[in-house]
Design an enzyme around this catalytic site. Structure first.
Site, PDB file in Angstrom:
ATOM      1  N   ARG A 230      70.732  28.452  70.157  1.00 38.60           N
ATOM      2  CA  ARG A 230      71.845  29.068  70.872  1.00 38.60           C
ATOM      3  C   ARG A 230      71.541  29.099  72.368  1.00 38.60           C
ATOM      4  NH1 ARG A 230      73.933  34.528  67.860  1.00 38.60           N
ATOM      5  NH2 ARG A 230      73.789  35.364  69.978  1.00 38.60           N
TER       6      ARG A 230
ATOM      7  N   ARG B 179      64.909  31.412  66.674  1.00 39.01           N
ATOM      8  CA  ARG B 179      66.080  31.138  65.826  1.00 39.01           C
ATOM      9  C   ARG B 179      66.596  29.721  66.062  1.00 39.01           C
ATOM     10  NH1 ARG B 179      71.004  35.175  66.064  1.00 39.01           N
ATOM     11  NH2 ARG B 179      70.761  34.807  68.288  1.00 39.01           N
TER      12      ARG B 179
ATOM     13  N   ARG C 277      80.603  47.506  71.035  1.00 36.69           N
ATOM     14  CA  ARG C 277      79.393  47.318  71.818  1.00 36.69           C
ATOM     15  C   ARG C 277      79.334  48.251  73.015  1.00 36.69           C
ATOM     16  NH1 ARG C 277      77.756  41.971  70.084  1.00 36.69           N
ATOM     17  NH2 ARG C 277      75.816  41.445  71.068  1.00 36.69           N
TER      18      ARG C 277
ATOM     19  N   ARG D  43      70.005  40.468  77.374  1.00 40.53           N
ATOM     20  CA  ARG D  43      70.868  40.973  76.285  1.00 40.53           C
ATOM     21  C   ARG D  43      70.342  42.321  75.778  1.00 40.53           C
ATOM     22  NH1 ARG D  43      70.409  35.979  72.507  1.00 40.53           N
ATOM     23  NH2 ARG D  43      71.430  37.277  70.946  1.00 40.53           N
TER      24      ARG D  43
ATOM     25  N   LYS E  43      71.836  41.445  62.109  1.00 37.09           N
ATOM     26  CA  LYS E  43      73.218  41.813  61.767  1.00 37.09           C
ATOM     27  C   LYS E  43      73.929  40.672  61.042  1.00 37.09           C
ATOM     28  CE  LYS E  43      74.388  42.702  66.070  1.00 37.09           C
ATOM     29  NZ  LYS E  43      73.127  42.370  66.763  1.00 37.09           N
TER      30      LYS E  43
HETATM   31  P1  AP5 Z   1      70.394  37.432  63.051  1.00 35.98           P
HETATM   32  O1  AP5 Z   1      70.787  37.861  61.693  1.00 35.98           O
HETATM   33  O2  AP5 Z   1      71.023  36.215  63.612  1.00 35.98           O
HETATM   34  O3  AP5 Z   1      70.500  38.686  64.062  1.00 35.98           O
HETATM   35  P2  AP5 Z   1      71.747  39.289  64.840  1.00 35.98           P
HETATM   36  O4  AP5 Z   1      71.531  40.769  64.877  1.00 35.98           O
HETATM   37  O5  AP5 Z   1      73.011  38.785  64.256  1.00 35.98           O
HETATM   38  O6  AP5 Z   1      71.461  38.693  66.280  1.00 35.98           O
HETATM   39  P3  AP5 Z   1      72.495  38.096  67.331  1.00 35.98           P
HETATM   40  O7  AP5 Z   1      71.650  37.356  68.317  1.00 35.98           O
HETATM   41  O8  AP5 Z   1      73.600  37.360  66.687  1.00 35.98           O
HETATM   42  O9  AP5 Z   1      73.018  39.425  67.971  1.00 35.98           O
HETATM   43  P4  AP5 Z   1      73.765  39.631  69.264  1.00 35.98           P
HETATM   44  O10 AP5 Z   1      74.357  40.936  69.036  1.00 35.98           O
HETATM   45  O11 AP5 Z   1      72.933  39.529  70.494  1.00 35.98           O
HETATM   46  O12 AP5 Z   1      74.724  38.354  69.398  1.00 35.98           O
HETATM   47  P5  AP5 Z   1      76.264  38.159  69.139  1.00 35.98           P
HETATM   48  O13 AP5 Z   1      76.439  36.811  68.596  1.00 35.98           O
HETATM   49  O14 AP5 Z   1      76.833  39.313  68.424  1.00 35.98           O
HETATM   50  O15 AP5 Z   1      68.793  37.232  63.061  1.00 35.98           O
HETATM   51  C1  AP5 Z   1      68.110  36.756  64.206  1.00 35.98           C
HETATM   52  C2  AP5 Z   1      66.935  35.839  63.786  1.00 35.98           C
HETATM   53  O16 AP5 Z   1      65.976  36.608  63.079  1.00 35.98           O
HETATM   54  C3  AP5 Z   1      67.320  34.682  62.837  1.00 35.98           C
HETATM   55  O17 AP5 Z   1      66.518  33.573  63.147  1.00 35.98           O
HETATM   56  C4  AP5 Z   1      66.994  35.224  61.431  1.00 35.98           C
HETATM   57  O18 AP5 Z   1      66.646  34.183  60.539  1.00 35.98           O
HETATM   58  C5  AP5 Z   1      65.804  36.129  61.735  1.00 35.98           C
HETATM   59  N1  AP5 Z   1      65.732  37.316  60.888  1.00 35.98           N
HETATM   60  C6  AP5 Z   1      66.774  38.088  60.445  1.00 35.98           C
HETATM   61  N2  AP5 Z   1      66.319  39.138  59.725  1.00 35.98           N
HETATM   62  C7  AP5 Z   1      64.964  39.030  59.724  1.00 35.98           C
HETATM   63  C8  AP5 Z   1      63.912  39.824  59.156  1.00 35.98           C
HETATM   64  N3  AP5 Z   1      64.196  40.932  58.438  1.00 35.98           N
HETATM   65  N4  AP5 Z   1      62.633  39.421  59.365  1.00 35.98           N
HETATM   66  C9  AP5 Z   1      62.359  38.291  60.077  1.00 35.98           C
HETATM   67  N5  AP5 Z   1      63.301  37.503  60.632  1.00 35.98           N
HETATM   68  C10 AP5 Z   1      64.597  37.878  60.465  1.00 35.98           C
HETATM   69  O19 AP5 Z   1      76.841  38.198  70.632  1.00 35.98           O
HETATM   70  C11 AP5 Z   1      76.553  37.165  71.543  1.00 35.98           C
HETATM   71  C12 AP5 Z   1      77.264  37.417  72.857  1.00 35.98           C
HETATM   72  O20 AP5 Z   1      78.674  37.456  72.649  1.00 35.98           O
HETATM   73  C13 AP5 Z   1      76.942  38.752  73.553  1.00 35.98           C
HETATM   74  O21 AP5 Z   1      75.759  38.666  74.326  1.00 35.98           O
HETATM   75  C14 AP5 Z   1      78.212  38.931  74.404  1.00 35.98           C
HETATM   76  O22 AP5 Z   1      78.174  38.102  75.532  1.00 35.98           O
HETATM   77  C15 AP5 Z   1      79.299  38.429  73.475  1.00 35.98           C
HETATM   78  N6  AP5 Z   1      79.876  39.507  72.633  1.00 35.98           N
HETATM   79  C16 AP5 Z   1      79.820  39.580  71.266  1.00 35.98           C
HETATM   80  N7  AP5 Z   1      80.437  40.699  70.836  1.00 35.98           N
HETATM   81  C17 AP5 Z   1      80.895  41.340  71.945  1.00 35.98           C
HETATM   82  C18 AP5 Z   1      81.580  42.554  72.150  1.00 35.98           C
HETATM   83  N8  AP5 Z   1      81.939  43.356  71.119  1.00 35.98           N
HETATM   84  N9  AP5 Z   1      81.882  42.902  73.409  1.00 35.98           N
HETATM   85  C19 AP5 Z   1      81.556  42.120  74.459  1.00 35.98           C
HETATM   86  N10 AP5 Z   1      80.882  40.952  74.337  1.00 35.98           N
HETATM   87  C20 AP5 Z   1      80.550  40.566  73.096  1.00 35.98           C
HETATM   88 MG    MG Z   2      74.630  37.602  64.991  1.00 41.01          MG
END
Ligand code: AP5
Ligand code: MG
Length: 227
Positions: A171, A138, A104, A182, A33
């Site tokens: 992270r 990552r 979410r 997660r 994402k």
């Molecule tokens: P990346 O692009 O970073 O993936 P992502 O989908 O953004 O993954 P996140 O870990 O950020 O998602 P998340 O939803 O768990 O975390 P968030 O920060 O939103 O890619 C991942 C890796 O893969 C990278 O190394 C990249 O280089 C690689 N990659 C990408 N595309 C690729 C491909 N096509 N092929 C190979 N490799 C690839 O949330 C974190 C925490 O915040 C949550 O757990 C929660 O506690 C809180 N939070 C956030 N939003 C909310 C909400 N709305 N409500 C409640 N709590 C929330």
């Molecule tokens: Mg992300």
């Protein structure tokens, strides 16, 4: 007048009438994402609104519900009032946007629908084993936010950011145990949101298992075909 209208948020929930697409990018943790939202921001000129990054930047802030860190490091969702407030502020002046990490759960989806309509909801589909590989490998730059992967996207010099030279870190929630939690939380809370947008006709599924460039090609087509 509702709080949203008072704060200048579009309250009609209908078509944008403008040219800036309103995009909600869905996908499990590690689906890409963040990676693809940067592409969307650059190509469509809309702001990238990410609750995850906003919360990470404020992990130790005391709220009525404790600190975001208590939830994030355990892989749990931060309580809705804290997250909703971030989104209300971020969308206040936005015509279009790409939302990453929100909504979410169904309650957040309902809250969003009171704030604004959306044009298209791309869903990046990736299987669990691949998600775990991506997240545990990552590495992120604590200074400029650039993302790498030890195997799929390594920096030229191991452990060093190519953009700014800072030392890369992992992270706190990218350890295997927290990653599995997660994904569990995603299945319980966020899969119903995917079903919700599928039923309302805005969901477009994209194969997120391809290379980042291939995913971007499909995603771009999905957006252009639906706005
Ligand atoms: P990346 O692009 O970073 O993936 P992502 O989908 O953004 O993954 P996140 O870990 O950020 O998602 P998340 O939803 O768990 O975390 P968030 O920060 O939103 O890619 C991942 C890796 O893969 C990278 O190394 C990249 O280089 C690689 N990659 C990408 N595309 C690729 C491909 N096509 N092929 C190979 N490799 C690839 O949330 C974190 C925490 O915040 C949550 O757990 C929660 O506690 C809180 N939070 C956030 N939003 C909310 C909400 N709305 N409500 C409640 N709590 C929330
Ligand atoms: Mg992300």
């Amino acid at each position: 007048m509702s709080t949203h209208e008072a704060e200048g948020i579009r309250g009609d929930g209908g078509d944008s009438g403008g040219n800036d697409p309103r995009i909600v990018l869905l996908g499990p943790p590690g689906a890409g994402k963040g990676t693809q939202s940067s592409n969307i921001e650059a190509a469509f000129g809309v702001p990238h609104v990410t609750t995850g990054d906003a919360l990470r930047a404020n992990k130790d802030i005391e709220t009525d519900h404790g600190t975001p860190r208590e939830y994030m490091d355990a892989g749990e969702l931060v309580p809705d009032p804290v997250v909703n407030e971030i989104v209300v502020e971020a969308l206040a002046d936005a015509e279009g946007f790409v939302l990453d990490g929100y909504p979410r759960n169904i309650e957040q989806a309902e809250y969003l629908s009171e704030m604004t309509g959306v044009d298209v909801v791309p869903f990046l589909r990736v299987e669990e084993d691949e998600l775990v590989r991506r997240l545990t490998g990552r590495r992120v730059c604590p200074d400029c936010g650039a993302n790498y992967h030890t195997e799929f996207d390594p920096p030229a010099e191991e452990g060093v950011c190519e953009e700014c030279g800072a030392e890369l870190t992992q992270r706190d929630d990218d350890t295997e145990d927290v990653v599995r939690e997660r994904i569990r939380v995603y299945r319980e809370n966020t899969e119903p949101v995917v079903d919700h947008y599928r039923e309302s006709g805005e969901l477009v599924e994209v194969n997120g298992e391809n290379s980042p460039d291939e995913v971007w090609e499909d995603l771009r087509e999905a957006i252009e075909g639906n706005v």
